[in-house]
Design a protein around this motif. Structure first.
Motif, PDB file in Angstrom:
ATOM      1  N   HIS A 155      -7.439   2.417  -4.856  1.00  0.00           N
ATOM      2  CA  HIS A 155      -6.733   1.137  -4.824  1.00  0.00           C
ATOM      3  C   HIS A 155      -6.157   0.853  -6.208  1.00  0.00           C
ATOM      4  O   HIS A 155      -6.673   1.332  -7.221  1.00  0.00           O
ATOM      5  CB  HIS A 155      -7.654  -0.002  -4.380  1.00  0.00           C
ATOM      6  N   THR A 192      -4.357   1.604  -1.835  1.00  0.00           N
ATOM      7  CA  THR A 192      -4.198   0.274  -1.258  1.00  0.00           C
ATOM      8  C   THR A 192      -4.105  -0.796  -2.349  1.00  0.00           C
ATOM      9  O   THR A 192      -4.419  -0.545  -3.511  1.00  0.00           O
ATOM     10  CB  THR A 192      -5.360  -0.052  -0.310  1.00  0.00           C
ATOM     11  N   HIS A 210       0.851  -1.178   0.000  1.00  0.00           N
ATOM     12  CA  HIS A 210       0.000   0.000   0.000  1.00  0.00           C
ATOM     13  C   HIS A 210       0.896   1.239   0.000  1.00  0.00           C
ATOM     14  O   HIS A 210       2.026   1.195   0.487  1.00  0.00           O
ATOM     15  CB  HIS A 210      -0.914   0.005   1.225  1.00  0.00           C
ATOM     16  N   ARG A 245       1.241   5.566   0.634  1.00  0.00           N
ATOM     17  CA  ARG A 245       0.654   6.714   1.330  1.00  0.00           C
ATOM     18  C   ARG A 245       1.500   7.969   1.099  1.00  0.00           C
ATOM     19  O   ARG A 245       2.709   7.972   1.319  1.00  0.00           O
ATOM     20  CB  ARG A 245       0.563   6.423   2.830  1.00  0.00           C
ATOM     21  N   SER A 250     -10.271  -5.872   1.290  1.00  0.00           N
ATOM     22  CA  SER A 250      -9.322  -5.084   2.085  1.00  0.00           C
ATOM     23  C   SER A 250      -8.909  -5.777   3.386  1.00  0.00           C
ATOM     24  O   SER A 250      -8.899  -5.150   4.452  1.00  0.00           O
ATOM     25  CB  SER A 250      -9.918  -3.699   2.399  1.00  0.00           C
ATOM     26  N   SER A 283      -5.635  -3.986   4.606  1.00  0.00           N
ATOM     27  CA  SER A 283      -5.601  -2.525   4.621  1.00  0.00           C
ATOM     28  C   SER A 283      -6.720  -1.873   5.412  1.00  0.00           C
ATOM     29  O   SER A 283      -6.706  -0.660   5.623  1.00  0.00           O
ATOM     30  CB  SER A 283      -5.626  -1.976   3.190  1.00  0.00           C
ATOM     31  N   ASP A 337     -13.964   0.818  -0.162  1.00  0.00           N
ATOM     32  CA  ASP A 337     -13.286   1.229   1.059  1.00  0.00           C
ATOM     33  C   ASP A 337     -13.946   2.451   1.683  1.00  0.00           C
ATOM     34  O   ASP A 337     -13.681   2.781   2.850  1.00  0.00           O
ATOM     35  CB  ASP A 337     -11.810   1.498   0.771  1.00  0.00           C
ATOM     36  N   ILE A 358      -6.768   2.027   6.571  1.00  0.00           N
ATOM     37  CA  ILE A 358      -7.751   2.978   6.051  1.00  0.00           C
ATOM     38  C   ILE A 358      -8.486   3.669   7.186  1.00  0.00           C
ATOM     39  O   ILE A 358      -8.636   4.904   7.205  1.00  0.00           O
ATOM     40  CB  ILE A 358      -8.753   2.252   5.129  1.00  0.00           C
ATOM     41  N   GLU A 370      -8.157  -4.056  -2.189  1.00  0.00           N
ATOM     42  CA  GLU A 370      -9.571  -3.685  -2.083  1.00  0.00           C
ATOM     43  C   GLU A 370     -10.482  -4.733  -2.691  1.00  0.00           C
ATOM     44  O   GLU A 370     -11.554  -5.034  -2.145  1.00  0.00           O
ATOM     45  CB  GLU A 370      -9.807  -2.330  -2.748  1.00  0.00           C
TER      46      GLU A 370
END
Length: 366
Positions: free
Chosen positions: A71, A126, A54, A56, A133, A136, A310, A140, A129
């Motif tokens: 995702h 991510t 994932h 960020r 998920s 993750s 998500d 999230i 998904e």
């Protein structure tokens, strides 16, 4: 702007990323990181959970005000590019994962890059998904808590509508144990797990409530191993979609209360709620509608959908959530998956405008 978006989408789609192929998801994460860094001016943090990658981007020094969520995994089998190449024909972009949701990622990167000051925005992409998920979800929810809004770049609904409400999802597996016996010589000595499963399927189906929009759907199933033996084991998977938390609790209690009908049979239930319902964030939708008016875009519409994303998780922790801000097109998960090229730049403008509105408090015209 459109040419840049198309180039980014082509680069993303050209790297296949089936969710259950960890190596493919890792390769895709490299491509997403490269495209995102090129647009946002910085590399992402790589977060590997249960072998899934994932990404960020936390922009600025202060706390996150708005979470932009997407995702990069897809449902498409590896090798799908050979039969579904990434290409644009007559204003329509096609390719595996194009509308769900790699075009949405390109729109997100372009929209955030266009902000005068992106401080306060976190972009989270991510890699699981499509599997629900599993690794993750916690990430999230942690990123969403305390945010002013979560903006999800899944594809738009029909006609470009935003997804304002999503049903909650529960997933179960009901397993039945009976007793094997010869189907010809001594069938009465057995306990037929297949027959017991049929009873359970009927009981499960009866838990749906069409008036409420609750569906309880037995899906994949299996019973027995050979044709001349009373089956000793059977199972069925169950997909549940509910409009609100009360219905999710009602169905969960009922599924767990299932009891065998045939003497000697046993029933075991595993699974449970997977995603909470995403309820409408009316004020957030009104903000987006006001932005669209000021930009001269077509009037925004919102709609409720049965599928989950998500966004269910961000809404579940109390954060106003707006979904369907990604590409306009159709055919997600299907042979005709596609993106309307003419809608890419307007979607980018809408997202940038909404982010400015949320970050600065502008937007009196709501």
């Amino acid at each position: 702007m459109t040419d840049q978006l198309l180039a980014d989408i082509h680069e993303l789609v050209s790297c296949e990323s089936r969710s259950d192929d960890l190596a493919a998801v890792a390769r895709s994460a490299d491509v997403v990181a490269r495209v995102g860094a090129r647009r946002l001016g910085c590399a992402p943090e790589r977060i590997v959970l249960e072998g899934r990658t994932h990404l960020r981007w936390r922009l600025g020094e202060g706390p996150t005000e708005v979470l932009v969520l997407g995702h990069h995994d897809t449902v498409w089998p590896m090798g799908s590019l050979a039969t579904h190449p990434s290409e644009v024909v007559d204003g329509v972009l096609r390719g595996p994962g194009s509308v769900d949701m790699k075009a949405g990622l390109a729109v997100a990167f372009a929209a955030v890059a266009a902000l005068p000051d992106p401080a306060g925005v976190t972009v989270l992409v991510t890699g699981d998904e499509e599997l629900g998920s599993p690794s993750s979800r916690g990430l999230i929810e942690a990123e969403a808590r305390g945010c002013r809004a979560a903006l999800v770049l899944e594809a738009a609904a029909d006609g470009g509508a935003l997804k304002t409400t999503r049903k909650g999802v529960s997933l179960y597996r009901v397993e039945v144990t009976g007793r094997a016996a010869h189907a010809g010589l001594a069938p009465a000595d057995g306990v037929n797990a297949g027959v017991e499963l049929a009873h359970q399927v009927l009981a499960l189906t009866a838990l749906g409530d069409p008036d409420r929009g609750t569906t309880v759907t037995p899906t994949a199933s299996s019973a027995g191993t050979v044709t001349n033996t009373v089956p000793a084991r059977a199972w069925v998977a169950v997909d549940v979609r509910v409009p609100d938390a009360a219905e999710q609790d009602r169905v969960d209690a009922a599924v767990r209360a299932l009891r065998p009908v045939l003497p000697g049979a046993r029933v075991e239930v595993t699974g449970g709620p997977n995603r909470p319902p995403m309820e409408t964030a009316a004020e957030l939708f009104d903000r987006a509608a006001g932005v669209a008016r000021r930009l001269g875009l077509p009037e925004l519409r919102g709609t409720a959908v049965g599928g989950a994303s998500d966004g269910n998780f961000t809404a579940g922790v109390g954060v106003p959530t707006l979904d369907g801000l990604g590409a306009v097109g159709g055919g997600a998960h299907a042979d005709d998956e596609h993106v309307l090229v003419a809608e890419l730049a307007p979607r980018r403008a809408l997202l940038t405008g909404l982010l400015v509105d949320l970050l600065t408090g502008d937007g009196a015209d709501r």
